[in-house]
Write a protein that holds these residues in place. Structure first.
Motif, PDB file in Angstrom:
ATOM      1  N   GLU A 246     -26.895  65.126  27.350  1.00  0.00           N
ATOM      2  CA  GLU A 246     -26.512  66.319  28.127  1.00  0.00           C
ATOM      3  C   GLU A 246     -27.717  67.221  28.404  1.00  0.00           C
ATOM      4  OE1 GLU A 246     -22.297  67.637  26.682  1.00  0.00           O
ATOM      5  OE2 GLU A 246     -23.298  66.616  25.000  1.00  0.00           O
ATOM      6  N   ILE A 247     -28.729  66.598  28.986  1.00  0.00           N
ATOM      7  CA  ILE A 247     -29.950  67.345  29.314  1.00  0.00           C
ATOM      8  C   ILE A 247     -30.191  67.319  30.823  1.00  0.00           C
ATOM      9  CG2 ILE A 247     -31.054  67.102  27.050  1.00  0.00           C
ATOM     10  CD1 ILE A 247     -32.483  64.619  28.044  1.00  0.00           C
ATOM     11  N   PHE A 248     -31.227  68.012  31.286  1.00  0.00           N
ATOM     12  CA  PHE A 248     -31.485  68.158  32.725  1.00  0.00           C
ATOM     13  C   PHE A 248     -31.450  66.801  33.431  1.00  0.00           C
ATOM     14  CE2 PHE A 248     -34.202  68.232  36.460  1.00  0.00           C
ATOM     15  CZ  PHE A 248     -33.751  69.356  37.129  1.00  0.00           C
ATOM     16  N   PRO A 249     -30.672  66.710  34.509  1.00  0.00           N
ATOM     17  CA  PRO A 249     -30.501  65.403  35.167  1.00  0.00           C
ATOM     18  C   PRO A 249     -31.647  65.023  36.114  1.00  0.00           C
ATOM     19  CG  PRO A 249     -29.170  67.046  36.284  1.00  0.00           C
ATOM     20  CD  PRO A 249     -29.867  67.766  35.156  1.00  0.00           C
ATOM     21  N   SER A 250     -32.720  64.517  35.551  1.00  0.00           N
ATOM     22  CA  SER A 250     -33.779  63.939  36.390  1.00  0.00           C
ATOM     23  C   SER A 250     -33.245  62.625  36.955  1.00  0.00           C
ATOM     24  CB  SER A 250     -35.015  63.643  35.542  1.00  0.00           C
ATOM     25  OG  SER A 250     -35.504  64.817  34.953  1.00  0.00           O
ATOM     26  N   HIS A 251     -33.787  62.200  38.087  1.00  0.00           N
ATOM     27  CA  HIS A 251     -33.368  60.907  38.649  1.00  0.00           C
ATOM     28  C   HIS A 251     -34.564  60.023  38.927  1.00  0.00           C
ATOM     29  CE1 HIS A 251     -29.095  61.600  39.022  1.00  0.00           C
ATOM     30  NE2 HIS A 251     -29.383  62.858  39.341  1.00  0.00           N
ATOM     31  N   GLN A 252     -34.344  58.740  38.703  1.00  0.00           N
ATOM     32  CA  GLN A 252     -35.430  57.768  38.882  1.00  0.00           C
ATOM     33  C   GLN A 252     -35.273  57.028  40.211  1.00  0.00           C
ATOM     34  OE1 GLN A 252     -36.310  54.905  35.584  1.00  0.00           O
ATOM     35  NE2 GLN A 252     -36.059  53.331  37.158  1.00  0.00           N
ATOM     36  N   TYR A 253     -36.388  56.869  40.931  1.00  0.00           N
ATOM     37  CA  TYR A 253     -36.403  56.105  42.187  1.00  0.00           C
ATOM     38  C   TYR A 253     -37.557  55.118  42.114  1.00  0.00           C
ATOM     39  CZ  TYR A 253     -33.435  59.983  43.417  1.00  0.00           C
ATOM     40  OH  TYR A 253     -32.427  60.904  43.402  1.00  0.00           O
ATOM     41  N   GLU A 254     -37.334  53.934  42.667  1.00  0.00           N
ATOM     42  CA  GLU A 254     -38.344  52.884  42.522  1.00  0.00           C
ATOM     43  C   GLU A 254     -38.923  52.457  43.866  1.00  0.00           C
ATOM     44  OE1 GLU A 254     -35.049  52.177  41.896  1.00  0.00           O
ATOM     45  OE2 GLU A 254     -34.881  52.778  39.801  1.00  0.00           O
ATOM     46  N   PHE A 255     -40.224  52.228  43.887  1.00  0.00           N
ATOM     47  CA  PHE A 255     -40.893  51.694  45.087  1.00  0.00           C
ATOM     48  C   PHE A 255     -41.748  50.495  44.667  1.00  0.00           C
ATOM     49  CE2 PHE A 255     -45.409  52.962  44.687  1.00  0.00           C
ATOM     50  CZ  PHE A 255     -45.324  53.762  43.558  1.00  0.00           C
ATOM     51  N   ALA A 256     -42.187  49.730  45.658  1.00  0.00           N
ATOM     52  CA  ALA A 256     -42.952  48.506  45.362  1.00  0.00           C
ATOM     53  C   ALA A 256     -44.369  48.859  44.948  1.00  0.00           C
ATOM     54  CB  ALA A 256     -42.978  47.605  46.596  1.00  0.00           C
ATOM     55  N   ARG A 257     -44.834  48.232  43.866  1.00  0.00           N
ATOM     56  CA  ARG A 257     -46.209  48.484  43.439  1.00  0.00           C
ATOM     57  C   ARG A 257     -47.165  47.919  44.472  1.00  0.00           C
ATOM     58  NH1 ARG A 257     -48.534  47.284  38.682  1.00  0.00           N
ATOM     59  NH2 ARG A 257     -46.700  47.993  37.614  1.00  0.00           N
ATOM     60  N   LEU A 258     -48.350  48.465  44.491  1.00  0.00           N
ATOM     61  CA  LEU A 258     -49.379  47.949  45.385  1.00  0.00           C
ATOM     62  C   LEU A 258     -50.041  46.739  44.731  1.00  0.00           C
ATOM     63  CD1 LEU A 258     -51.507  48.069  47.691  1.00  0.00           C
ATOM     64  CD2 LEU A 258     -52.728  49.751  46.323  1.00  0.00           C
ATOM     65  N   ASN A 259     -50.050  45.631  45.461  1.00  0.00           N
ATOM     66  CA  ASN A 259     -50.842  44.466  45.064  1.00  0.00           C
ATOM     67  C   ASN A 259     -51.887  44.293  46.145  1.00  0.00           C
ATOM     68  OD1 ASN A 259     -49.046  43.602  42.876  1.00  0.00           O
ATOM     69  ND2 ASN A 259     -47.622  43.132  44.533  1.00  0.00           N
ATOM     70  N   MET A 260     -53.082  43.941  45.764  1.00  0.00           N
ATOM     71  CA  MET A 260     -54.119  43.770  46.778  1.00  0.00           C
ATOM     72  C   MET A 260     -54.806  42.418  46.600  1.00  0.00           C
ATOM     73  SD  MET A 260     -56.495  46.867  48.026  1.00  0.00           S
ATOM     74  CE  MET A 260     -57.695  46.601  46.792  1.00  0.00           C
ATOM     75  N   THR A 261     -55.219  41.838  47.709  1.00  0.00           N
ATOM     76  CA  THR A 261     -55.840  40.513  47.651  1.00  0.00           C
ATOM     77  C   THR A 261     -57.213  40.572  46.976  1.00  0.00           C
ATOM     78  OG1 THR A 261     -56.745  40.860  49.854  1.00  0.00           O
ATOM     79  CG2 THR A 261     -54.685  39.619  49.711  1.00  0.00           C
ATOM     80  N   TYR A 262     -57.619  39.453  46.430  1.00  0.00           N
ATOM     81  CA  TYR A 262     -58.944  39.238  45.807  1.00  0.00           C
ATOM     82  C   TYR A 262     -59.227  40.115  44.592  1.00  0.00           C
ATOM     83  CZ  TYR A 262     -59.658  36.573  50.019  1.00  0.00           C
ATOM     84  OH  TYR A 262     -59.511  35.657  51.028  1.00  0.00           O
ATOM     85  N   THR A 263     -58.167  40.617  43.942  1.00  0.00           N
ATOM     86  CA  THR A 263     -58.414  41.388  42.740  1.00  0.00           C
ATOM     87  C   THR A 263     -57.196  41.321  41.823  1.00  0.00           C
ATOM     88  OG1 THR A 263     -59.313  43.469  41.919  1.00  0.00           O
ATOM     89  CG2 THR A 263     -57.630  43.630  43.627  1.00  0.00           C
ATOM     90  N   VAL A 264     -57.340  41.815  40.617  1.00  0.00           N
ATOM     91  CA  VAL A 264     -56.187  41.952  39.732  1.00  0.00           C
ATOM     92  C   VAL A 264     -56.066  43.437  39.417  1.00  0.00           C
ATOM     93  CG1 VAL A 264     -56.381  39.674  38.678  1.00  0.00           C
ATOM     94  CG2 VAL A 264     -57.589  41.590  37.640  1.00  0.00           C
ATOM     95  N   MET A 265     -54.863  43.865  39.049  1.00  0.00           N
ATOM     96  CA  MET A 265     -54.715  45.299  38.882  1.00  0.00           C
ATOM     97  C   MET A 265     -54.250  45.769  37.518  1.00  0.00           C
ATOM     98  SD  MET A 265     -54.283  47.376  42.244  1.00  0.00           S
ATOM     99  CE  MET A 265     -53.674  46.477  43.425  1.00  0.00           C
ATOM    100  N   SER A 266     -53.763  44.865  36.698  1.00  0.00           N
ATOM    101  CA  SER A 266     -53.246  45.370  35.432  1.00  0.00           C
ATOM    102  C   SER A 266     -54.395  45.843  34.542  1.00  0.00           C
ATOM    103  CB  SER A 266     -52.410  44.282  34.765  1.00  0.00           C
ATOM    104  OG  SER A 266     -52.802  44.125  33.434  1.00  0.00           O
ATOM    105  N   LYS A 267     -54.196  46.980  33.899  1.00  0.00           N
ATOM    106  CA  LYS A 267     -55.259  47.540  33.050  1.00  0.00           C
ATOM    107  C   LYS A 267     -55.647  46.562  31.949  1.00  0.00           C
ATOM    108  CE  LYS A 267     -52.915  51.398  32.922  1.00  0.00           C
ATOM    109  NZ  LYS A 267     -52.303  52.566  32.325  1.00  0.00           N
ATOM    110  N   ARG A 268     -54.651  45.830  31.432  1.00  0.00           N
ATOM    111  CA  ARG A 268     -54.963  44.882  30.358  1.00  0.00           C
ATOM    112  C   ARG A 268     -55.895  43.779  30.855  1.00  0.00           C
ATOM    113  NH1 ARG A 268     -50.310  42.190  28.633  1.00  0.00           N
ATOM    114  NH2 ARG A 268     -49.158  43.601  29.980  1.00  0.00           N
ATOM    115  N   LYS A 269     -55.660  43.324  32.080  1.00  0.00           N
ATOM    116  CA  LYS A 269     -56.520  42.280  32.644  1.00  0.00           C
ATOM    117  C   LYS A 269     -57.913  42.851  32.952  1.00  0.00           C
ATOM    118  CE  LYS A 269     -53.368  38.875  33.451  1.00  0.00           C
ATOM    119  NZ  LYS A 269     -52.080  39.550  33.329  1.00  0.00           N
ATOM    120  N   LEU A 270     -57.933  44.071  33.430  1.00  0.00           N
ATOM    121  CA  LEU A 270     -59.232  44.689  33.742  1.00  0.00           C
ATOM    122  C   LEU A 270     -60.032  44.890  32.459  1.00  0.00           C
ATOM    123  CD1 LEU A 270     -58.115  47.300  36.441  1.00  0.00           C
ATOM    124  CD2 LEU A 270     -59.192  45.079  36.795  1.00  0.00           C
ATOM    125  N   LEU A 271     -59.331  45.226  31.384  1.00  0.00           N
ATOM    126  CA  LEU A 271     -60.005  45.400  30.097  1.00  0.00           C
ATOM    127  C   LEU A 271     -60.643  44.079  29.643  1.00  0.00           C
ATOM    128  CD1 LEU A 271     -60.609  47.309  27.711  1.00  0.00           C
ATOM    129  CD2 LEU A 271     -58.463  46.582  26.668  1.00  0.00           C
TER     130      LEU A 271
END
Ligand code: ATP
Ligand code: MG
Length: 553
Positions: A246-271
Motif C-alpha cells: 500500500e505504497i505510492f503507485p509507481s508504474h513500470q513501462y518497458e522498451f526495447a534495449r539498444l543493440n548495436m552491430t560490431y560490439t557487445v554491450m553487457s557490462k560483464r562482457k565489457l569487464l
C-alpha cells in the motif's frame, strides 16, 4: 524535440496520464547498477528518461541501484556521474538504493506481518527443485506455513547476523502454482556477509533486485518507471508488491534495449575485455562505453541525436553502428577545424624554390566563415602523403606521378620532375618544380589540374603519434556466434602511426578541440599526449569504409 515528430508510446502514455490528471507532474529515474562504466545502450535509457522529464516539465532522479555489495565500486559511481553530465543532463537528486535499506527492511517486516512473506531454510537447489517449470506448477514446502511470529523472529536474527550466507532467505508468499514463474514465491532477501561501498558492515542481509527496485521507485514517487523489455515478466511482481505494501503507485513501462552491430554491450562482457587485456581499459577508444566514445572524440550532441533518431521501440533489433557514425560526421562537419596532417610522410623538395625562404599562406579553418582563417607556412621542403605518389600511375590517377602536376592545398601547383629511392626500393625524396603564378587565391597560371593534395612544411611540422581504430569485432553480432564472443575480436582494431607530421597549429590542441585532418578523417587529441609528444585519435573516417563491404554481401 521537433514538433513534427510523432510521439513514442511512452510519451502517449504520459500525455494521457497528464490529461486525465493522474499526476500533477512526472518524475522519472535512471537507475544504473554501479558495477561498470556506462555504454551506448545506457545512453539510450538516459536520453529517454531525462528527455521525458525535460519534455513534460518534470524531473529525473539518478538512482544508483547498489543492492549487490560485492560488485559495486565508487570508481563506477564517479564515472557514471561524469558520463551523464557529459551527455548534457542534470539530475534532480542523486540517490542510492542502499539509502533505503532501513525502509526496505520495514517493508519486508510489513509483508511478514501481513502473512505475505516467510523465511525459507531450503538450499538454493531445493528451492529450484520445488519451483516447477513453465509447464508444471511448483510445490509448497513446509517452511511456507511458518507462523508470523516465528518468521518475524528469524528474520530479525538474519538481520542480526546469526546465520551464515545462504542459510536462509525471505520469500514473498504469493502462489507456487502461478503461471508466471517469477510469482512463485520469489526470494526478496538473502544473507550476505559482505562490505558494502556505502553502508559498510551495517547490513548482512540484502534485498533482491525485484524487492528493491519497485519499492525504491515508490519511495521516490516515481511516476513512470521505464526499463527494458526483459523486465516485462517482472511487472506483475512489481505491481503486487506495491499493492500489498500500500505504497505510492509507481508504474513500470518497458522498451526495447539498444543493440548495436560490431560490439557487445553487457557490462560483464565489457569487464572481461578489460580484465583479459583485449583493450587497455574501460575508456579504450574501441570500447562502446561513453567514456571511450568521449575519449575518441565523439560529441555528446552526436550521441543524443543518434538516440533520438533510433526512437523508442517495443521490439528488439540491431542498430547499425554506421548510423551512429553518420550522426557523428554530421556534427563534426559543422564544428571541426580543417587542418593538414600527413600520416605516412614522404619528402617533397621544390627545386626552383629559394633555399631558406618561407612564405605565409592563408587557409580557411572550415566551410563556415565564422571558423576564421589561419596562417600556414610554406617552404622548399614539404611532406606529402606517400600514397599520393605513384611511380607508375594508374588510369585516372590525378595525384602526383613522374611528370604529373597536382595542386598543393591552399598553395601552389607543383610538377614532379624526379624521385629518389633508397637501397630497399623505398622512395625517399620526390623532386618537383612549382609554378609561382599558381598561388591559391591569385592563380594566373592558366593551368588546371584535377588533383589537390595536402602537405605540411618540413621546417615547421611537428611529429605526432596517430591512432587509427577499427571495429572491435569482425562480425555484426559477436554474441550470435558459436563459441566465445572473444573469438571474433578484430585483431586489427588498432593501428598506431608513430611518426605522422602535423601542421604546427595543432600544438594548440586541447581535449575539446575537434579537427578534420583534410582527406584523412576526424581526429582529436588523446589524453596520453604529453608536452613533448602529441597523440591523436581518429574519431571517425570521412566516409564509411564499411558501407561498401556491407553492400557487397
Ligand atoms: P548491463 O547488462 O550492461 O550491465 P544492465 O541493464 O544490467 O546492463 P543497469 O546498470 O542495470 O545495466 O542499467 C541501468 C538502466 O539502463 C536500466 O534501466 C536498463 O534498463 C538500461 N539499459 C541497460 N542497457 C541498455 C541498453 N542496451 N539499451 C537501453 N537501455 C539499457
Ligand atoms: Mg543490471
Amino acid at each position: 524535440m521537433s514538433e513534427e515528430k510523432s510521439l513514442n508510446f511512452i510519451e502517449d502514455i504520459i500525455e494521457e496520464d497528464l490529461r486525465a490528471g493522474k499526476y500533477k507532474s512526472i518524475l522519472t529515474r535512471f537507475p544504473p547498477e554501479p558495477n561498470g562504466y556506462l555504454h551506448i545502450g545506457h545512453a539510450k535509457a538516459i536520453c529517454l528518461n531525462f528527455g521525458l522529464g525535460l519534455k513534460y516539465g518534470g524531473k529525473t532522479n539518478l538512482r544508483f541501484d547498489d543492492t549487490n555489495p560485492v560488485t559495486e565500486e565508487t570508481e563506477y559511481v564517479d564515472s557514471i556521474k561524469d558520463d551523464i553530465k557529459w551527455l548534457g543532463f542534470t539530475w534532480a537528486e542523486e540517490l542510492y538504493t542502499s539509502d533505503y535499506f532501513g525502509k526496505l527492511y520495514e517493508f519486508a517486516v510489513d509483508l511478514i506481518k501481513k502473512d505475505l512473506a516467510y523465511v525459507d531454510d531450503s538450499t538454493a537447489e531445493e528451492i529450484a527443485a520445488m519451483k516447477g517449470t513453465p509447464t508444471e506448477p511448483g510445490k509448497d514446502n513446509l517452511y511456507r506455513s511458518r507462523s508470523i511470529e516465528e518468521n518475524l523472529q528469524i528474520f530479525t536474527d538474519m538481520k542480526d547476523g546469526k546465520y551464515k550466507d545462504g542459510k536462509k532467505v525471505l520469500r514473498a508468499k504469493i502462489d507456487m502454482k502461478h503461471t508466471n514463474m517469477l510469482m512463485r514465491d520469489p526470494i526478496i532477501y538473502r544473507i550476505k556477509h559482505a562490505h558494502h561501498h556505502r553502508t559498510g558492515n551495517d547490513w548482512c542481509i540484502y534485498p533482491m533486485y525485484d524487492f528493491a527496485h519497485g519499492q525504491s521507485d515508490s519511495i521516490e514517487n516515481i511516476t513512470h518507471s521505464v526499463c527494458t523489455l526483459e523486465f516485462i515478466p517482472h511487472r506483475e511482481l512489481y505491481d503486487w508488491l506495491i499493492e500489498k505494501l500500500e505504497i505510492f503507485p509507481s508504474h513500470q513501462y518497458e522498451f526495447a534495449r539498444l543493440n548495436m552491430t560490431y560490439t557487445v554491450m553487457s557490462k560483464r562482457k565489457l569487464l572481461q575485455l578489460v580484465n583479459d587485456g583485449h583493450v587497455k581499459g574501460w575508456d579504450d577508444p574501441r570500447m562502446p562505453t561513453l567514456s571511450a566514445f568521449r575519449r575518441k572524440g565523439y560529441t555528446p550532441e552526436s550521441i543524443r541525436t543518434f538516440c533520438d533518431k533510433i526512437g523508442v521501440a517495443k521490439r528488439e533489433n540491431f542498430i547499425d553502428l554506421s548510423l551512429l557514425e553518420f550522426c557523428l560526421r554530421e556534427d563534426l562537419n559543422q564544428r571541426a577545424l580543417r587542418v593538414m596532417a600527413v600520416l605516412d610522410p614522404v619528402k617533397l623538395i621544390i627545386s626552383n624554390y629559394d633555399d631558406g625562404k618561407t612564405e605565409e599562406l592563408i587557409s580557411e579553418n572550415g566551410p563556415d566563415e565564422a571558423m576564421g582563417k589561419r596562417v600556414l607556412t610554406f617552404g622548399k621542403e614539404l611532406y606529402i602523403e606517400r600514397e599520393d605518389f605513384m611511380e607508375e600511375p594508374a588510369k585516372k590517377w590525378f595525384r602526383l606521378a613522374p611528370g604529373a602536376m597536382v595542386r598543393l592545398k591552399s598553395a601552389y601547383i607543383v610538377k614532379c620532375e624526379s624521385f629518389i629511392k633508397d637501397n630497399s626500393g623505398k622512395i625517399t625524396d620526390i623532386h618537383c618544380t612549382y609554378i609561382p603564378e599558381s598561388k591559391s587565391g591569385s592563380d594566373s597560371s592558366g593551368i588546371s589540374v584535377k588533383g589537390t593534395i595536402h602537405w605540411v612544411n618540413a621546417a615547421t611540422a611537428v611529429t605526432a603519434e596517430v591512432r587509427l581504430y577499427d571495429r572491435l569485432f569482425t562480425v555484426e553480432n559477436p554474441l550470435g556466434e558459436e563459441g566465445d564472443f572473444k573469438d571474433t575480436i578484430n585483431p586489427n582494431s588498432l593501428d598506431i602511426i608513430k611518426n605522422a607530421m602535423v601542421e604546427p597549429s595543432l600544438k594548440d590542441a586541447t581535449a575539446e578541440s575537434r579537427y578534420q585532418f583534410i582527406r584523412k578523417g576526424y581526429f582529436c587529441l588523446d589524453k596520453d599526449s604529453t608536452p613533448g609528444k602529441m597523440v591523436f585519435n581518429r574519431t571517425v573516417t570521412l566516409k564509411d569504409a564499411w558501407a561498401k563491404e556491407v553492400k557487397k554481401k
